[in-house]
Design a protein around this motif. Structure first.
Motif, PDB file in Angstrom:
ATOM      1  N   ALA C 245       0.793  -1.241  -0.176  1.00 44.35           N
ATOM      2  CA  ALA C 245      -0.031  -0.033   0.062  1.00 44.35           C
ATOM      3  C   ALA C 245       0.920   1.338   0.012  1.00 44.35           C
ATOM      4  O   ALA C 245       0.767   2.249  -0.648  1.00 44.35           O
ATOM      5  CB  ALA C 245      -0.746   0.000   1.095  1.00 44.35           C
ATOM      6  N   TRP C 248       2.954   1.507  -3.210  1.00 40.78           N
ATOM      7  CA  TRP C 248       2.180   1.895  -4.516  1.00 40.78           C
ATOM      8  C   TRP C 248       1.576   3.530  -4.514  1.00 40.78           C
ATOM      9  O   TRP C 248       1.769   4.357  -5.378  1.00 40.78           O
ATOM     10  CB  TRP C 248       0.582   1.137  -4.553  1.00 40.78           C
ATOM     11  CG  TRP C 248       0.002   1.288  -5.901  1.00 40.78           C
ATOM     12  CD1 TRP C 248      -0.410   2.605  -6.378  1.00 40.78           C
ATOM     13  CD2 TRP C 248      -0.462   0.562  -6.711  1.00 40.78           C
ATOM     14  NE1 TRP C 248      -1.322   2.238  -7.258  1.00 40.78           N
ATOM     15  CE2 TRP C 248      -1.427   1.071  -7.647  1.00 40.78           C
ATOM     16  CE3 TRP C 248      -0.448  -0.941  -6.965  1.00 40.78           C
ATOM     17  CZ2 TRP C 248      -1.941   0.462  -8.887  1.00 40.78           C
ATOM     18  CZ3 TRP C 248      -1.150  -1.606  -7.857  1.00 40.78           C
ATOM     19  CH2 TRP C 248      -1.887  -0.930  -8.823  1.00 40.78           C
ATOM     20  N   ILE C 265      -5.621   1.211  -2.180  1.00 43.22           N
ATOM     21  CA  ILE C 265      -6.291  -0.066  -1.893  1.00 43.22           C
ATOM     22  C   ILE C 265      -5.837  -1.059  -2.923  1.00 43.22           C
ATOM     23  O   ILE C 265      -5.773  -2.422  -2.671  1.00 43.22           O
ATOM     24  CB  ILE C 265      -7.813   0.268  -1.945  1.00 43.22           C
ATOM     25  CG1 ILE C 265      -8.446  -1.143  -1.041  1.00 43.22           C
ATOM     26  CG2 ILE C 265      -8.300   0.603  -3.228  1.00 43.22           C
ATOM     27  CD1 ILE C 265      -8.295  -1.326   0.009  1.00 43.22           C
ATOM     28  N   SER C 266      -5.417  -0.638  -4.059  1.00 40.69           N
ATOM     29  CA  SER C 266      -4.769  -1.599  -5.188  1.00 40.69           C
ATOM     30  C   SER C 266      -3.392  -2.001  -4.560  1.00 40.69           C
ATOM     31  O   SER C 266      -3.149  -3.160  -4.914  1.00 40.69           O
ATOM     32  CB  SER C 266      -4.622  -0.691  -6.476  1.00 40.69           C
ATOM     33  OG  SER C 266      -5.752  -0.086  -7.168  1.00 40.69           O
ATOM     34  N   PHE C 299       1.743  -1.415 -10.255  1.00 41.42           N
ATOM     35  CA  PHE C 299       1.336   0.076 -10.817  1.00 41.42           C
ATOM     36  C   PHE C 299       1.923   0.143 -12.425  1.00 41.42           C
ATOM     37  O   PHE C 299       1.091   0.774 -13.023  1.00 41.42           O
ATOM     38  CB  PHE C 299       2.207   1.020  -9.839  1.00 41.42           C
ATOM     39  CG  PHE C 299       1.744   2.440 -10.420  1.00 41.42           C
ATOM     40  CD1 PHE C 299       0.634   2.949 -10.182  1.00 41.42           C
ATOM     41  CD2 PHE C 299       2.897   3.184 -10.989  1.00 41.42           C
ATOM     42  CE1 PHE C 299       0.319   4.335 -10.729  1.00 41.42           C
ATOM     43  CE2 PHE C 299       2.615   4.429 -11.553  1.00 41.42           C
ATOM     44  CZ  PHE C 299       1.185   5.075 -11.327  1.00 41.42           C
ATOM     45  N   VAL C 302      -0.359  -1.829 -14.598  1.00 37.01           N
ATOM     46  CA  VAL C 302      -1.797  -1.319 -14.892  1.00 37.01           C
ATOM     47  C   VAL C 302      -1.582  -0.119 -15.750  1.00 37.01           C
ATOM     48  O   VAL C 302      -2.651   0.434 -16.341  1.00 37.01           O
ATOM     49  CB  VAL C 302      -2.599  -1.197 -13.690  1.00 37.01           C
ATOM     50  CG1 VAL C 302      -2.538  -3.007 -13.092  1.00 37.01           C
ATOM     51  CG2 VAL C 302      -2.220  -0.221 -12.819  1.00 37.01           C
ATOM     52  N   SER C 303      -0.743   0.871 -15.193  1.00 33.98           N
ATOM     53  CA  SER C 303      -0.526   2.176 -15.838  1.00 33.98           C
ATOM     54  C   SER C 303       0.200   2.380 -17.101  1.00 33.98           C
ATOM     55  O   SER C 303      -0.142   3.301 -17.821  1.00 33.98           O
ATOM     56  CB  SER C 303      -0.204   3.290 -14.883  1.00 33.98           C
ATOM     57  OG  SER C 303       1.422   3.125 -14.512  1.00 33.98           O
ATOM     58  N   LEU C 315     -10.534  -4.534 -15.054  1.00 34.10           N
ATOM     59  CA  LEU C 315     -10.171  -3.935 -13.709  1.00 34.10           C
ATOM     60  C   LEU C 315      -8.770  -4.496 -13.078  1.00 34.10           C
ATOM     61  O   LEU C 315      -8.601  -4.692 -12.088  1.00 34.10           O
ATOM     62  CB  LEU C 315     -11.163  -4.597 -12.772  1.00 34.10           C
ATOM     63  CG  LEU C 315     -12.751  -4.199 -13.353  1.00 34.10           C
ATOM     64  CD1 LEU C 315     -13.694  -4.614 -12.358  1.00 34.10           C
ATOM     65  CD2 LEU C 315     -12.937  -2.507 -13.691  1.00 34.10           C
ATOM     66  N   VAL C 320      -2.665  -6.989 -11.425  1.00 34.46           N
ATOM     67  CA  VAL C 320      -2.326  -7.149 -10.015  1.00 34.46           C
ATOM     68  C   VAL C 320      -2.319  -8.747  -9.556  1.00 34.46           C
ATOM     69  O   VAL C 320      -1.310  -9.010  -8.820  1.00 34.46           O
ATOM     70  CB  VAL C 320      -3.683  -6.631  -9.334  1.00 34.46           C
ATOM     71  CG1 VAL C 320      -3.837  -6.943  -7.654  1.00 34.46           C
ATOM     72  CG2 VAL C 320      -3.708  -5.189  -9.597  1.00 34.46           C
TER      73      VAL C 320
ATOM     74  N   PHE D  50      -6.385   4.136   5.774  1.00 31.07           N
ATOM     75  CA  PHE D  50      -5.402   3.213   5.206  1.00 31.07           C
ATOM     76  C   PHE D  50      -4.290   3.620   5.221  1.00 31.07           C
ATOM     77  O   PHE D  50      -3.340   2.894   5.413  1.00 31.07           O
ATOM     78  CB  PHE D  50      -5.930   2.720   3.810  1.00 31.07           C
ATOM     79  CG  PHE D  50      -6.977   1.731   3.581  1.00 31.07           C
ATOM     80  CD1 PHE D  50      -8.147   2.232   3.868  1.00 31.07           C
ATOM     81  CD2 PHE D  50      -6.863   0.505   3.601  1.00 31.07           C
ATOM     82  CE1 PHE D  50      -9.380   1.335   3.853  1.00 31.07           C
ATOM     83  CE2 PHE D  50      -7.821  -0.483   3.440  1.00 31.07           C
ATOM     84  CZ  PHE D  50      -9.277  -0.287   3.623  1.00 31.07           C
ATOM     85  N   GLY D  54      -1.136   1.313   6.730  1.00 28.38           N
ATOM     86  CA  GLY D  54       0.179   1.017   6.035  1.00 28.38           C
ATOM     87  C   GLY D  54       1.336   1.466   6.785  1.00 28.38           C
ATOM     88  O   GLY D  54       2.293   0.518   7.141  1.00 28.38           O
TER      89      GLY D  54
ATOM     90  N   TYR F  46      -6.661   7.706 -12.095  1.00 29.12           N
ATOM     91  CA  TYR F  46      -7.244   6.401 -11.491  1.00 29.12           C
ATOM     92  C   TYR F  46      -6.269   5.191 -12.078  1.00 29.12           C
ATOM     93  O   TYR F  46      -5.938   5.032 -13.331  1.00 29.12           O
ATOM     94  CB  TYR F  46      -8.561   6.031 -12.140  1.00 29.12           C
ATOM     95  CG  TYR F  46      -9.775   7.149 -11.629  1.00 29.12           C
ATOM     96  CD1 TYR F  46      -9.960   7.215 -10.320  1.00 29.12           C
ATOM     97  CD2 TYR F  46      -9.826   8.421 -12.105  1.00 29.12           C
ATOM     98  CE1 TYR F  46     -10.912   7.951  -9.467  1.00 29.12           C
ATOM     99  CE2 TYR F  46     -10.782   9.212 -11.877  1.00 29.12           C
ATOM    100  CZ  TYR F  46     -11.349   9.066 -10.585  1.00 29.12           C
ATOM    101  OH  TYR F  46     -12.041  10.096 -10.199  1.00 29.12           O
ATOM    102  N   ARG F  47      -5.538   4.501 -11.223  1.00 27.36           N
ATOM    103  CA  ARG F  47      -4.477   3.717 -11.382  1.00 27.36           C
ATOM    104  C   ARG F  47      -3.471   4.182 -12.295  1.00 27.36           C
ATOM    105  O   ARG F  47      -3.087   3.426 -13.161  1.00 27.36           O
ATOM    106  CB  ARG F  47      -5.262   2.356 -11.821  1.00 27.36           C
ATOM    107  CG  ARG F  47      -5.709   1.421 -10.670  1.00 27.36           C
ATOM    108  CD  ARG F  47      -6.075   0.071 -10.948  1.00 27.36           C
ATOM    109  NE  ARG F  47      -6.265  -0.640  -9.919  1.00 27.36           N
ATOM    110  CZ  ARG F  47      -7.026  -1.598  -9.908  1.00 27.36           C
ATOM    111  NH1 ARG F  47      -7.500  -2.226 -10.858  1.00 27.36           N
ATOM    112  NH2 ARG F  47      -7.327  -2.348  -8.617  1.00 27.36           N
ATOM    113  N   GLY F  48      -3.018   5.513 -12.146  1.00 26.54           N
ATOM    114  CA  GLY F  48      -2.199   6.117 -12.936  1.00 26.54           C
ATOM    115  C   GLY F  48      -2.564   6.642 -14.213  1.00 26.54           C
ATOM    116  O   GLY F  48      -1.771   7.146 -14.945  1.00 26.54           O
ATOM    117  N   VAL F  49      -3.782   6.701 -14.475  1.00 22.84           N
ATOM    118  CA  VAL F  49      -4.235   7.014 -15.811  1.00 22.84           C
ATOM    119  C   VAL F  49      -4.994   8.221 -15.607  1.00 22.84           C
ATOM    120  O   VAL F  49      -5.704   8.344 -14.868  1.00 22.84           O
ATOM    121  CB  VAL F  49      -5.292   5.971 -16.436  1.00 22.84           C
ATOM    122  CG1 VAL F  49      -5.783   6.505 -17.768  1.00 22.84           C
ATOM    123  CG2 VAL F  49      -4.495   4.529 -16.662  1.00 22.84           C
TER     124      VAL F  49
END
Ligand SMILES: Nc1ncnc2c1ncn2[C@@H]1O[C@H](COP(=O)(O)OP(=O)(O)O)[C@@H](O)[C@H]1O
Ligand SMILES: Nc1ncnc2c1ncn2[C@@H]1O[C@H](COP(=O)(O)OP(=O)(O)O)[C@@H](O)[C@H]1O
Ligand SMILES: Nc1ncnc2c1ncn2[C@@H]1O[C@H](COP(=O)(O)OP(=O)(O)O)[C@@H](O)[C@H]1O
Lengths: 412, 113, 412, 412, 113, 113
Positions: C245, C248, C265-266, C299, C302-303, C315, C320, D50, D54, F46-49
């Motif tokens: 956490a 990220w 949270i991811s 990270f 996904v990004s 999602l 992940v 959170f 963490g 959002y998630r880096g985007v």
């Protein structure tokens, strides 16, 4: 008790965490129900659920536990344990010889809390808060406690007769389902309702998911020990929930064209209800059958019977808990086997027709006693302080009129 | 000045915004709405009980423009919102008497943009 | 079994409550995912998660458990325990000698439920409900069960080789992550998506918080006893979640300028994924490193990677679970120590290069097998009944078109 | 430790599941608080909760646990267990002789996480995220850890004096309540606030319900074994929560005309707070009294005192936790009995005035130390990096300005 | 053409819809609103602190009609929405300059229905 | 009669209400809106985007008034809503043909207040 029985740490850990799980079921139920009503009435539901946690826990400690489990006669206990006097950390061998007596007491307390909470589902969007408080205390005392005593206490007559009700098919499910129907009939229908009232289906699913989780403690904790019976109850509970979810959704698929999330979660609850009396007495395969059967049964009750007779059992406490609980009691009489639980009995399939009769008798007795007593209580409360809010308050919503607050305020 | 109000399908909003910006219409106000029109809603079922789904989600867009911009604004909305299927929505144009920018107190055409 | 092994109440209580926690993970996942999509598609996600609970629990009882854990060959079990025949309350020494066999079975059942549920994340907002049902049952049978057998069953070849996978790095995480990617590729991208779809971030956080809670049972319950290994797994699980956490969120802070709740949270989930295979084999300090590393890894996946290749793993099941699971398997090979778990092995840092190779081999094998088998299944289902809803239904939303219901109705 | 103590599976199962329950309390708190603010600020609350999970879990593993429980002097521990070195699976007899040492450590870790998280309630809608991170780490180190050491560690001076604080009346409740008040005073009031900020009361209730559930582990887990003391703590915790819910709602009914859900759930929390130090030392009837008293006390604090003095302890960390915790410490000194817990003491009612004095002294010391240290920390952080966001950011909302994200996006 | 905007009590929506359909007015747009009028809101209390409830939930209905339909539309709304109690709401009628159907581009009276 | 529609910043609503009441304008309807104007939204991630935050939360206020009240209503809104920063919003005034009180059926000026 000269020499207290030794306490098993494993069993105590199990029963305590299960009591916690059952405690969680009441907030879970609050969300399960809360999502089903219009948003102007959600707080009134949450409030009644927490009111049950509040007043019934206290009533249980003050007199309820003693009346339910104290040694009285076949119908009701006594006041030996009033104010929890004598309900300490030494085990009570009559009920749970390996855990502190007070652990058994609090586990049972949570059952007494959630049972009247289920009735709320039949009364939503129109019952007066004060009336519900009086009703639920009277109902606890005059319906829940006697039935609980008869079925579960050391000297209850139904228990003496040999009824099998592992986690509350009569005590909890039939009881609350029938009480819901009867009090809904006395309370009357909501004003001008032409559409479904659900405002937040995800809340319903959240509550339903947490109910499943909590029910594992409800059912498997009723073994009162972390043993094979508990493990079996745990397994059968999950399988019945799964089977009923699938069968309810399948029936919908066949009849209306698509399976719904609302139907599926309703099936989950129906399955959990039906397996409640049976979970510690039947094998996993039987649990699947019990679950499969209850899905269509309850679906039919809520989608057809209710429509036909036109009563406003608003969130289907009767259709799900009453019907499911009755079927569960009968099913226990069919599928029970001492292979699973030596302290149980065999059922019809193993040649013991007598057990099925006992189950039927106990379930029917519960229906009749509960219906009569609930009707009297509801009518008395209605006479005394009125069950319903005014029509203006009903239209305005119960949250603001009964509790001076609103659930959502969304401008900033 | 004109007040142009469009009711469109929610999934066309991005497209409509794009077309409006392309037409140099940059100031808009958007809100949620539910519509009942010719479009056929899908029946819903709750515990087996049918509910005729007769209010569908729509998006409402309000735009104040000078007369000169009326045509291109309407055209941009149509371009962005049209799918050719029932339910595409409507555009309503009313006369705007006054337009005031709160920040400066400016009025009229200058306040619109 | 002439003389059944004695049951430990403590261990039984532990495994049962952990099974309950893992059960809770599927509804939790439903909310974690459900908040990430447009509100017209949330019920379709909740529904698929509960469908997994429904059909996979039944399939597990009917044939799944037996095929996965029954004695067959190195690749697949047999039907000795079909319909849970013989899976009773006596312990099965090959798997868990101190708890009822059926407790082990139901604990494992919950793993089989959540694994296909994770795949949903890759398919949201466009997959047909019926297609998902067929897909997930086939996938359970042809992918999950074989891999589970190979890695965890008494005669699995990967287990024989000495692979360390405490709670499912291969069996659960890599498996669902890779399956998600592959099936998303076959399913194709959503129509005209230009913006993020999240409609309720608090639901995502609610789901994520409950996932963390449930994962404690998932990981520490995999010790199958309430012992030191369980306690160690419990500790390492929490620390890895915390570390990921933080890492990220830190990466976000550096790159985009602010740490986000969604990122945090991811990161929690990524950390839980990465520690899954390792938790019962590594020390707490290693858990922190494992968590720290996985945050940036996921990270980046996904990004950047996802954007670059343009696949619609909606999602991020792959980014992940796939990436995190692979790293976790490798990390286990690096940090494992028999000081924590005598029945494990030492890893690279203690001079055992061989273990790292085994881990790499097992992870790679899982990737390849899973990718190939999932592709075949997805293509077959697509051919047979079509994976995708129509474009009109996709635009209208899956809730109303696949399930005839809507999540929120807000007029009164 | 030549010969490690044997581990009890039952006790280990209990403490681990309780640690899980306490872990769940921080996400629960996030929702309890998150529903109380405007929707533009909910993520900022979830995020801080959170963040506590963490960074504080990591800090606890790295140095916190050792400083808190290591053998140092009466005020602070040492670094013997830094990086959890030596905190393995063998029991530590000084703290919990029947469970793995690391299980005790992680149970305590969750207490260290939630305590600063409670403080968030006083700072919402205006505190800078970075400032909160620095503040909470400093506060953990300079306030939580010392007080924890003094009250609970083997060589703490308050423990040596005989203070009774079963689950954290001083360590957790007074500490966070006072810190909340002091830091709110330094932070200042929110801009232009004229109306209540609640945007989602169901979230508040959801969080509150999960807090109750988690608190059962918090309190009953503090027995560190699944024994009679744990069972007693479990019972008293439930009864105090119930009593305070009822008394808060009753006071509202008398004063404002209606009982509210928000008041009831606030009462639940107040009851849980008050019973925290007492739960393992008092009998159930005393728990009911403790709960009954705290309801009106806290209600008065939040509805009258706060209004009168005009400080912006936004979500009432002080009114609920500070006041409730202080009362709980005193009540323990009044009602404690060795009949419940032989390793405790008798209180005033059994003639032991001394215990009441000790309780008062410990509580007062905590107030003074915490107030002073918190003030210094908050002022230092304010000087260094500024505690508050800019007025523009406050108006715009913390979610978007501090975290570049929004909680709800509702157009499709 | 006219744009008719009604602010009504939420619980009258079904009734109003029914009356509108009965009057052959089938195309409507509905949205949520909060109203402050003569109606007395109920005071709210949060942790004992009073909040004067001064915004009550209302429903807004927008309907574009041809002149010929104006009267019956207004009448239908009144019939469906009236309870005779304070808070029943208002109907506002403005002039509608243009009405365009996005799907077809049709304008005017033909686009309205 | 006039229909005055204002788009304002959400955090100014209380102030605007206060000013309106002070100006004896007591009947208003409020709703939620999202606005795109000159005001610069904050980018979201959002998630880096990256997502260009281009719709900001606004409040819409609708008020029907008699001509005589037009000026003071506009003035009150401006007084309550103005912060001087970009994003303060706009006021639109249209002509109101009819105003009907549903409860009584009264029309025109008498129905407005
Ligand atoms: N006369 C009208 N008055 C108000 N709203 C209208 C009117 N006609 C259409 N609408 C709005 O436009 C939406 C789309 O209209 P509909 O008749 O379904 O499709 P189309 O315009 O393509 O024929 C409706 O749901 C409704 O919200
Ligand atoms: N002049 C007005 N401008 C805008 N909205 C109004 C106006 N008058 C009434 N409304 C709306 O109509 C609702 C009902 O009005 P109210 O005065 O409470 O009842 P009644 O119309 O029965 O006298 C109000 O809450 C408000 O939303
Ligand atoms: N011409 C317009 N049409 C519709 N809405 C507008 C128009 N101009 C402004 N708005 C609304 O007013 C809000 C504020 O406008 P903006 O240009 O950001 O600030 P300012 O009015 O201070 O220059 C916008 O977000 C939008 O909702």
């Amino acid at each position: 008790m000269n020499q207290p029985l030794p306490i098993s740490a494993g069993d105590t850990a199990w029963v305590l965490i299960c009591a916690g799980l059952v405690m969680l079921m009441t907030p879970a139920l609050a969300f399960f129900y809360g999502g089903m009503v219009r948003r102007k009435n959600i707080l009134a539901i949450l409030m009644k659920c927490f009111a049950c946690l509040g007043i019934i826990l206290l009533a249980w400690a003050i007199y309820g536990y003693s009346l339910a489990f104290g040694r009285g006669n076949g119908f009701i206990g006594n006041f030996q344990w009033a104010f929890l006097n004598g309900v300490g950390t030494a085990p009570e061998p009559a009920y749970a010889p390996t855990i502190p007596h007070c652990a058994f007491m609090i586990f049972q307390a949570m059952f007494a809390v959630i049972t009247p909470a289920v009735i709320i589902g039949s009364l939503v969007e129109r019952i007066k808060f004060s009336a519900f408080l009086v009703f639920s205390l009277l109902w606890l005392t005059l319906v829940y406690i006697p039935i609980c005593h008869m079925v579960w206490s050391a000297d209850g007559w139904l228990r003496g007769m040999g009824v099998l009700d592992f986690a509350g098919g009569c005590v909890v499910e039939i009881n609350c389902g029938v009480a819901g129907l009867v009090s809904a009939l006395i309370l009357g229908k909501r004003i001008g309702l032409t559409r479904p009232t659900l405002h937040n289906l995800p809340f319903v699913v959240l509550g339903g998911g947490l109910l499943w989780f909590g029910w594992l403690g409800f059912n498997a904790g009723s073994a009162l020990a972390a043993n094979g019976v508990a493990a079996n109850a745990f397994v059968t509970t999950n399988l019945a929930a799964a089977a009923a979810a699938v069968s309810w959704a399948t029936v919908e698929w066949l009849i209306t064209g698509k399976p719904t999330m609302f139907g599926t979660i309703s099936g989950v609850i129906a399955g959990l209800v039906a397996i409640t009396p049976a979970c510690g007495f039947v094998e996993p395969w039987a649990a699947m059958i019990i679950g499969f059967v209850v899905g269509p049964l309850s679906f039919f009750a809520v989608s057809t019977i209710k429509q036909k007779f036109g009563y406003d059992d608003s969130l289907d406490a009767f259709g799900v808990h009453g019907i499911g609980g009755f079927w569960g009691m009968i099913a226990t009489g069919i599928f029970a086997t001492t292979a699973v639980n030596p302290s149980g009995s065999n059922g019809l399939l193993l040649g013991n027709m007598a057990q099925l009769k006992i189950q039927f008798l106990a379930a029917s007795f519960t229906v009749i006693y509960c219906a009569a007593a609930t009707a009297l209580i509801a009518m008395a409360v209605n006479k005394l302080i009125g069950l319903r809010v005014s029509a203006e308050d009903e239209i305005m919503g119960l949250d603001i009129t009964q509790h001076y607050e609103r659930a959502y305020t969304m401008l900033e | 000045m004109r007040l142009i109000t469009a009711i469109i399908q929610p999934h066309r909003l991005e497209e409509v915004k794009k077309e409006l910006y392309a037409a140099d219409v940059n100031l808009i106000t958007v809100s949620e709405a539910l519509g009942h029109g010719r479009q056929f809603g899908i029946d819903e079922f709750y515990r087996g009980v049918k509910e005729t789904g007769n209010l569908l989600r729509k998006i409402r867009i309000d735009i104040a423009v000078n007369e000169a911009f009326e045509e291109r604004t309407v055209a941009a909305i149509i371009k962005g919102a049209r799918t050719g299927k029932i339910g595409d929505g409507k555009i309503f144009v009313t006369d705007l008497k006054r337009c005031i920018r709160i920040r400066t107190g400016e009025e009229g055409s200058r306040a619109i943009g």
